[in-house]
Design an enzyme around this catalytic site. Structure first.
Site, PDB file in Angstrom:
ATOM      1  N   TYR A 136       4.914  -6.552 -58.105  1.00  0.00           N
ATOM      2  CA  TYR A 136       5.467  -6.732 -59.320  1.00  0.00           C
ATOM      3  C   TYR A 136       4.691  -7.414 -60.017  1.00  0.00           C
ATOM      4  CZ  TYR A 136       9.617  -4.721 -57.195  1.00  0.00           C
ATOM      5  OH  TYR A 136      10.676  -3.651 -56.566  1.00  0.00           O
ATOM      6  N   ASN A 164       8.937 -13.256 -49.828  1.00  0.00           N
ATOM      7  CA  ASN A 164       8.468 -11.822 -49.737  1.00  0.00           C
ATOM      8  C   ASN A 164       7.214 -11.389 -50.742  1.00  0.00           C
ATOM      9  OD1 ASN A 164       8.088  -8.988 -49.562  1.00  0.00           O
ATOM     10  ND2 ASN A 164       9.957  -8.442 -49.955  1.00  0.00           N
ATOM     11  N   ILE A 191      13.991  -1.358 -54.459  1.00  0.00           N
ATOM     12  CA  ILE A 191      12.885  -0.223 -53.774  1.00  0.00           C
ATOM     13  C   ILE A 191      12.707  -0.748 -52.448  1.00  0.00           C
ATOM     14  CG2 ILE A 191      10.538   0.316 -54.146  1.00  0.00           C
ATOM     15  CD1 ILE A 191      10.544   0.025 -57.038  1.00  0.00           C
ATOM     16  N   TYR A 192      12.881   0.447 -51.638  1.00  0.00           N
ATOM     17  CA  TYR A 192      12.595   0.092 -50.070  1.00  0.00           C
ATOM     18  C   TYR A 192      11.911   1.375 -49.809  1.00  0.00           C
ATOM     19  CZ  TYR A 192      15.461  -4.098 -49.901  1.00  0.00           C
ATOM     20  OH  TYR A 192      15.773  -5.451 -50.283  1.00  0.00           O
ATOM     21  N   LYS A 207       1.464  -7.123 -59.893  1.00  0.00           N
ATOM     22  CA  LYS A 207       0.407  -6.119 -60.236  1.00  0.00           C
ATOM     23  C   LYS A 207       0.703  -5.236 -61.201  1.00  0.00           C
ATOM     24  CE  LYS A 207      -0.074  -2.617 -57.826  1.00  0.00           C
ATOM     25  NZ  LYS A 207      -0.274  -1.570 -56.687  1.00  0.00           N
TER      26      LYS A 207
END
Length: 173
Positions: free
Chosen positions: A143, A136, A97-98, A145
């Site tokens: 994630y 990161n 996911i970017y 959360k």
């Protein structure tokens, strides 16, 4: 940001995928890695040949996030044998996911994540898993959360640099 569209992409959009893939990977990781390792990874990891194979893989799907016809982020999910590690038929992997840096904090990543969970439910997956670089914290917190928990670690090679990814999973059933 309510005009953001999430749609599955095909081979005809390979140029846009290559562009957003290289751009977002470089934005995310260039400060923490050598120029040579980044250059090599961007050339190999986002080559037309590699992306063509990934787009043609029946066990992988890519989705773009677009705003007014501009690609601002993307998602890649894998299932079955195309998962990078676990290869569990009851699982779906979020491989990528970017989101373009200028759209960070605008819920684009959450929309792409929500799409991944929708796909997992359509595939009747029992859980979703992913690997995220231990350095990161922004992604790790995202994630967590969303309910993911750490369950393992693995090595990700970026050029000659071995980096540790935290493996996380979310049970759906």
């Amino acid at each position: 940001m309510s005009n953001i569209q999430i749609q599955k992409i095909s081979l005809t959009e390979i140029d846009q995928l290559q562009k957003i893939g290289r751009q977002t990977f470089e934005e995310t990781f260039s400060e923490s890695n050598s120029e040579e390792n980044m250059k090599n990874y961007l050339e190999e990891g986002f080559s037309k040949e590699k992306l063509t194979a990934e787009l043609n893989d029946k066990n992988s799907e890519f989705y773009f996030a677009t705003l007014e016809a501009e690609v601002i982020g993307y998602l890649k999910v894998n299932f079955g044998e195309s998962q990078t590690e676990l290869k569990d038929s009851k699982a779906l992997e979020i491989e990528r996911i970017y989101v373009s840096k200028e759209f960070h904090g605008k819920s684009v990543g959450q929309l792409l994540y929500d799409k991944a969970i929708d796909v997992a439910k359509q595939k009747d997956s029992e859980y979703v898993w992913l690997g995220v670089w231990e350095e990161n914290p922004r992604a790790i917190n995202f994630y967590k959360k969303n309910g993911f928990v750490e369950f393992d670690k693995h090595i990700f090679k970026l050029g000659d640099d071995e980096q540790t990814d935290i493996m996380m999973k979310l049970k759906l059933k």
